[in-house]
Design a protein around this motif. Structure first.
Motif, PDB file in Angstrom:
ATOM      1  N   ASN A  50       0.862  -1.182   0.000  1.00 36.62           N
ATOM      2  CA  ASN A  50       0.000   0.000   0.000  1.00 36.62           C
ATOM      3  C   ASN A  50       0.901   1.235   0.000  1.00 36.62           C
ATOM      4  O   ASN A  50       1.615   1.482   0.967  1.00 36.62           O
ATOM      5  CB  ASN A  50      -0.909  -0.013   1.237  1.00 36.62           C
ATOM      6  N   ASN A  51       0.864   2.005  -1.095  1.00 36.53           N
ATOM      7  CA  ASN A  51       1.808   3.119  -1.222  1.00 36.53           C
ATOM      8  C   ASN A  51       1.343   4.393  -0.524  1.00 36.53           C
ATOM      9  O   ASN A  51       2.023   5.417  -0.591  1.00 36.53           O
ATOM     10  CB  ASN A  51       2.152   3.387  -2.687  1.00 36.53           C
ATOM     11  N   MET A  97      -6.407  -4.452   1.455  1.00 33.41           N
ATOM     12  CA  MET A  97      -5.161  -3.720   1.261  1.00 33.41           C
ATOM     13  C   MET A  97      -5.419  -2.221   1.185  1.00 33.41           C
ATOM     14  O   MET A  97      -4.683  -1.414   1.764  1.00 33.41           O
ATOM     15  CB  MET A  97      -4.474  -4.191  -0.017  1.00 33.41           C
ATOM     16  N   SER A  98      -6.472  -1.812   0.488  1.00 33.43           N
ATOM     17  CA  SER A  98      -6.763  -0.382   0.345  1.00 33.43           C
ATOM     18  C   SER A  98      -7.177   0.239   1.675  1.00 33.43           C
ATOM     19  O   SER A  98      -6.951   1.432   1.908  1.00 33.43           O
ATOM     20  CB  SER A  98      -7.857  -0.166  -0.703  1.00 33.43           C
ATOM     21  N   ARG A  99      -7.774  -0.574   2.558  1.00 29.56           N
ATOM     22  CA  ARG A  99      -8.201  -0.097   3.877  1.00 29.56           C
ATOM     23  C   ARG A  99      -7.092  -0.190   4.914  1.00 29.56           C
ATOM     24  O   ARG A  99      -7.301   0.105   6.080  1.00 29.56           O
ATOM     25  CB  ARG A  99      -9.414  -0.896   4.349  1.00 29.56           C
ATOM     26  N   GLN A 146       0.646  -7.832 -13.266  1.00 29.84           N
ATOM     27  CA  GLN A 146      -0.401  -7.292 -14.121  1.00 29.84           C
ATOM     28  C   GLN A 146      -1.591  -6.785 -13.303  1.00 29.84           C
ATOM     29  O   GLN A 146      -2.072  -5.663 -13.507  1.00 29.84           O
ATOM     30  CB  GLN A 146      -0.888  -8.340 -15.119  1.00 29.84           C
ATOM     31  N   ASP A 147      -2.074  -7.599 -12.376  1.00 28.54           N
ATOM     32  CA  ASP A 147      -3.247  -7.194 -11.605  1.00 28.54           C
ATOM     33  C   ASP A 147      -2.944  -6.012 -10.681  1.00 28.54           C
ATOM     34  O   ASP A 147      -3.811  -5.172 -10.426  1.00 28.54           O
ATOM     35  CB  ASP A 147      -3.787  -8.370 -10.801  1.00 28.54           C
ATOM     36  N   ILE A 148      -1.722  -5.939 -10.182  1.00 25.73           N
ATOM     37  CA  ILE A 148      -1.341  -4.781  -9.358  1.00 25.73           C
ATOM     38  C   ILE A 148      -1.419  -3.508 -10.195  1.00 25.73           C
ATOM     39  O   ILE A 148      -1.992  -2.489  -9.771  1.00 25.73           O
ATOM     40  CB  ILE A 148       0.083  -4.963  -8.785  1.00 25.73           C
ATOM     41  N   LEU A 149      -0.857  -3.548 -11.399  1.00 27.81           N
ATOM     42  CA  LEU A 149      -0.873  -2.368 -12.269  1.00 27.81           C
ATOM     43  C   LEU A 149      -2.288  -2.025 -12.724  1.00 27.81           C
ATOM     44  O   LEU A 149      -2.645  -0.840 -12.813  1.00 27.81           O
ATOM     45  CB  LEU A 149       0.032  -2.606 -13.477  1.00 27.81           C
ATOM     46  N   ASN A 164      -7.682   3.060  -9.383  1.00 28.20           N
ATOM     47  CA  ASN A 164      -7.134   4.053  -8.443  1.00 28.20           C
ATOM     48  C   ASN A 164      -6.859   3.479  -7.058  1.00 28.20           C
ATOM     49  O   ASN A 164      -7.015   4.166  -6.046  1.00 28.20           O
ATOM     50  CB  ASN A 164      -8.087   5.252  -8.332  1.00 28.20           C
ATOM     51  N   MET A 165      -6.467   2.227  -7.013  1.00 26.76           N
ATOM     52  CA  MET A 165      -6.091   1.609  -5.746  1.00 26.76           C
ATOM     53  C   MET A 165      -4.682   2.071  -5.350  1.00 26.76           C
ATOM     54  O   MET A 165      -3.818   2.264  -6.218  1.00 26.76           O
ATOM     55  CB  MET A 165      -6.130   0.088  -5.858  1.00 26.76           C
TER      56      MET A 165
END
Length: 348
Positions: A144-145, A226-228, A239-242, A249-250
């Motif tokens: 999570n950036n 992950m977003s939370r 691929q799925d991460i990108l 916009n994750m």
């Protein structure tokens, strides 16, 4: 006599019209000729929808006749096995090399000879034409950036088992996921090159389990948690991460592991006993040069057959493949993952 000749001419005209309508073929000329096409896919839903829309635009006879079922790659293998006596799928789209090879050995896939096969590296396809690699999937570290800077994120696989990441890792449940099975099997194989002694790998996975805060049932739950920031680190395919970062916009970034990324051959096949004609047409379409270029640019795919012009992200990708013996993995994966599932998961 004249009346009989007129009747014969009229009958011939009717028969000719029926043939022109495509009643007995599978050509693009007649919608009535296309049989239903059922696709089991592990592809991201946006990718699957885009491709099928493009396919039906080119072949309008399939409009409304393509059914997509989204499943994990391992779930597809198990479902195709279970349906062997009465196949329900025509296309298996999105599976690991080891999963597809197992299905081929079990006589679950139909051999075909598509035109694109001649351009493909032999290591990316079955020699008997039962499956073909479509894309390459590097398995990397996701983070999570918004919670971590690139400097703070783990740099290599062994960082994931360090104490500072306890309860900060989320993992997509392994057994049903071709991606996760491949990552975990790769971690075992790197510590036992010939696969004869998996215990060092099991011990590594015990330490990872101890640091794992939760396992999610599917990719959607993984992305949501992950977003939370219910966890801030995971292992997943590039691929799925990108896709999630750029299209949904994750807050996801990735690290190319210092010791290398396992690179899967992700492929497809026609299911034996299904609509082989429709399946081959769909597979041929997936290897259309323009479609592959569009999927690389917009959906972050690394095509198994090189494309003429690479998008910027792919041209600049510093891919470092891990040295994985996929034959060893294929031989032992089921045994290793079953052991993890029963003896290691949630016991750390």
């Amino acid at each position: 006599m004249k009346r009989r000749l007129l009747f014969a001419g009229a009958l011939a005209a009717v028969l000719a019209a029926g043939t022109a309508c495509g009643g007995g073929g599978d050509d693009a000329g007649g919608s009535a000729s296309a049989e239903k096409l059922t696709i089991y896919t592990a592809r991201d839903k946006k990718v699957a929808t885009y491709v099928v829309d493009q396919f039906t635009a080119k072949y309008p006879e399939y409009k409304g006749k393509v059914e997509i079922l989204n499943l994990g790659a391992q779930e597809i293998l198990e479902r195709v096995r279970a349906e062997n006596a009465n196949p329900q799928a025509d296309v298996w789209w999105g599976g690991t090399q080891q999963g597809l090879a197992a299905a081929a050995t079990e006589d679950l896939l139909a051999p075909i000879q598509p035109a694109f096969a001649a351009k493909m590296d032999p290591k990316y396809k079955d020699p008997e034409g039962r499956w073909f690699g479509e894309i390459l999937l590097p398995e990397v570290i996701m983070y999570n950036n918004k919670a971590l800077t690139p400097e703070q994120a783990p740099k290599d696989w062994d960082d994931l088992i360090k104490p500072e990441w306890k309860d900060k890792i989320i993992i997509r449940d392994v057994a049903a996921s071709g991606t996760m099975r491949s990552i975990y099997a790769s971690m075992i194989q790197r510590l036992s090159p010939d696969g004869s002694n998996p215990e060092p790998g099991y011990e590594w996975l015990r330490k990872l389990d101890a640091n794992t805060g939760s396992y999610t049932a599917n990719p959607t739950d993984l992305y949501l948690k992950m977003s939370r920031q219910q966890g801030v680190v995971s292992a997943w395919n590039l691929q799925d991460i990108l896709l999630q970062a750029n299209q949904a916009n994750m807050p996801f970034g990735y690290v190319m592991p210092a010791s290398g990324a396992p690179v899967l051959i992700d492929g497809l096949a026609a299911v034996k006993g299904g609509n082989t004609t429709g399946a081959q047409k769909f597979l041929e379409f997936l290897f259309d040069d323009k479609l592959r270029a569009d999927l690389a640019k917009d959906y972050f795919q690394i095509p198994a057959i090189d494309i003429a012009e690479k998008p910027e992200w792919l041209a600049q990708l510093q891919l470092k493949p891990m040295d994985v013996d996929w034959d060893v993995v294929g031989k032992h994966e089921t045994e290793w993952i079953n052991h993890w599932n029963s003896q290691i998961k949630n016991k750390g």
